[in-house]
Design a protein around this motif. Structure first.
Motif, PDB file in Angstrom:
ATOM      1  N   GLY A 179      34.720  64.251  25.454  1.00 34.12           N
ATOM      2  CA  GLY A 179      33.309  64.606  25.448  1.00 34.12           C
ATOM      3  C   GLY A 179      32.522  64.022  24.303  1.00 34.12           C
ATOM      4  O   GLY A 179      31.365  64.405  24.086  1.00 34.12           O
ATOM      5  N   VAL A 180      33.093  63.085  23.563  1.00 36.37           N
ATOM      6  CA  VAL A 180      32.437  62.505  22.393  1.00 36.37           C
ATOM      7  C   VAL A 180      32.164  61.019  22.643  1.00 36.37           C
ATOM      8  O   VAL A 180      33.068  60.276  23.034  1.00 36.37           O
ATOM      9  CB  VAL A 180      33.292  62.676  21.124  1.00 36.37           C
ATOM     10  CG1 VAL A 180      32.595  62.046  19.920  1.00 36.37           C
ATOM     11  CG2 VAL A 180      33.581  64.144  20.857  1.00 36.37           C
ATOM     12  N   GLU A 181      30.927  60.606  22.432  1.00 36.09           N
ATOM     13  CA  GLU A 181      30.573  59.189  22.496  1.00 36.09           C
ATOM     14  C   GLU A 181      30.898  58.556  21.144  1.00 36.09           C
ATOM     15  O   GLU A 181      30.610  59.133  20.091  1.00 36.09           O
ATOM     16  CB  GLU A 181      29.086  59.016  22.790  1.00 36.09           C
ATOM     17  CG  GLU A 181      28.613  59.637  24.097  1.00 36.09           C
ATOM     18  CD  GLU A 181      28.940  58.778  25.306  1.00 36.09           C
ATOM     19  OE1 GLU A 181      29.296  57.596  25.113  1.00 36.09           O
ATOM     20  OE2 GLU A 181      28.812  59.284  26.435  1.00 36.09           O
ATOM     21  N   ARG A 182      31.489  57.360  21.173  1.00 31.16           N
ATOM     22  CA  ARG A 182      31.827  56.640  19.943  1.00 31.16           C
ATOM     23  C   ARG A 182      31.186  55.256  19.975  1.00 31.16           C
ATOM     24  O   ARG A 182      31.444  54.478  20.901  1.00 31.16           O
ATOM     25  CB  ARG A 182      33.339  56.534  19.771  1.00 31.16           C
ATOM     26  CG  ARG A 182      34.008  57.863  19.423  1.00 31.16           C
ATOM     27  CD  ARG A 182      35.523  57.736  19.422  1.00 31.16           C
ATOM     28  NE  ARG A 182      36.164  58.935  18.911  1.00 31.16           N
ATOM     29  CZ  ARG A 182      36.381  60.036  19.627  1.00 31.16           C
ATOM     30  NH1 ARG A 182      35.997  60.080  20.900  1.00 31.16           N
ATOM     31  NH2 ARG A 182      36.972  61.095  19.096  1.00 31.16           N
ATOM     32  N   ILE A 183      30.373  54.996  18.968  1.00 33.25           N
ATOM     33  CA  ILE A 183      29.695  53.705  18.854  1.00 33.25           C
ATOM     34  C   ILE A 183      30.180  53.047  17.570  1.00 33.25           C
ATOM     35  O   ILE A 183      29.980  53.578  16.476  1.00 33.25           O
ATOM     36  CB  ILE A 183      28.169  53.882  18.818  1.00 33.25           C
ATOM     37  CG1 ILE A 183      27.698  54.672  20.047  1.00 33.25           C
ATOM     38  CG2 ILE A 183      27.475  52.525  18.764  1.00 33.25           C
ATOM     39  CD1 ILE A 183      26.307  55.242  19.914  1.00 33.25           C
ATOM     40  N   HIS A 184      30.863  51.910  17.707  1.00 34.83           N
ATOM     41  CA  HIS A 184      31.435  51.206  16.562  1.00 34.83           C
ATOM     42  C   HIS A 184      30.449  50.127  16.122  1.00 34.83           C
ATOM     43  O   HIS A 184      30.080  49.260  16.914  1.00 34.83           O
ATOM     44  CB  HIS A 184      32.790  50.610  16.927  1.00 34.83           C
ATOM     45  CG  HIS A 184      33.718  51.601  17.570  1.00 34.83           C
ATOM     46  ND1 HIS A 184      34.363  52.576  16.853  1.00 34.83           N
ATOM     47  CD2 HIS A 184      34.061  51.782  18.868  1.00 34.83           C
ATOM     48  CE1 HIS A 184      35.096  53.310  17.676  1.00 34.83           C
ATOM     49  NE2 HIS A 184      34.924  52.854  18.895  1.00 34.83           N
TER      50      HIS A 184
END
Length: 223
Positions: A179-184
């Motif tokens: 449920g977590v968006e990760r933007i690198h």
């Protein structure tokens, strides 16, 4: 032969950390080098239980972060083995031009992970006494509430990605996990303070999300 990272052949000695089970060594091939653990058996990792696997992954990341504090590196994915020293030196020689060019692109660069946790939607309670048309209308309102929330959520996320792009930062948007968006985000090694200030502004523009910025890491998603 277990491989952790590729880097330009250093002009001064590196302080190599301990590996998963043995000391590490630097294998040089012209302008390119590799940090390896030469006596690690592939079956040691493959046959390990879940707890051992997790420890191995953490050790891999620990080594990469230690090396990252000393030099620009190309992180090698966890679990990468080459059959021998000869195979490694041949690989370094064959791919030297490509790897050196990639290293040139990440000089003084770091990866920052921006996590976006979605705030849960508080839905309207269905009246216990609702029946027939009233019950149907209450369910319709709940559905519309969910749809509106999902649309606003996606609009805010799209706006966040556009804001990152407008700053000129390369970024990699991973598939959501738990449920977590990760933007690198790929930035300079000393960009953390600036990015944290940007996150505070983005947070105001994205009230449905809880944003948090990680520390500077090796450029895992950009090599």
């Amino acid at each position: 032969m277990y491989v952790y990272a590729f880097l330009k052949t250093p002009t001064t000695a590196l302080e190599l950390p301990e590996g998963l089970a043995n000391s590490l060594q630097l294998v040089e091939q012209g302008a390119l080098s590799a940090v390896v653990e030469s006596q690690l058996d592939p079956d040691t990792i493959r046959a390990g239980d879940e707890r051992f696997q997790l420890q191995a992954i953490l050790s891999h990341d620990r080594v990469l972060q230690d090396l990252f504090q000393q030099a620009d590196v190309l992180p090698v994915p966890f679990g990468t083995f080459l059959v021998s020293l000869d195979a490694l030196t041949q690989h370094l020689a064959a791919h030297q031009e490509v790897y050196v060019a990639k290293l040139q692109q990440v000089i003084h660069k770091a990866e920052y992970t921006l996590k976006a946790h979605l705030h849960p939607l508080v839905l309207e309670e269905l009246p216990e006494s609702a029946k027939g048309k009233d019950y149907f209308l209450a369910k319709k309102r709940r559905y519309q509430q969910q749809e509106t929330y999902r649309n606003q959520q996606q609009e805010q996320l799209a706006g966040l990605l556009e804001a990152i792009a407008q700053l000129g930062y390369p970024y990699h948007h991973s598939e959501p996990k738990d449920g977590v968006e990760r933007i690198h985000i790929l930035g300079d090694r000393d960009d953390h303070t600036f990015l944290q200030q940007q996150v505070e502004q983005w947070q105001m523009d994205c009230p449905l999300w809880e944003l948090s910025l990680g520390v500077a890491l090796p450029p895992y998603h950009f090599v």
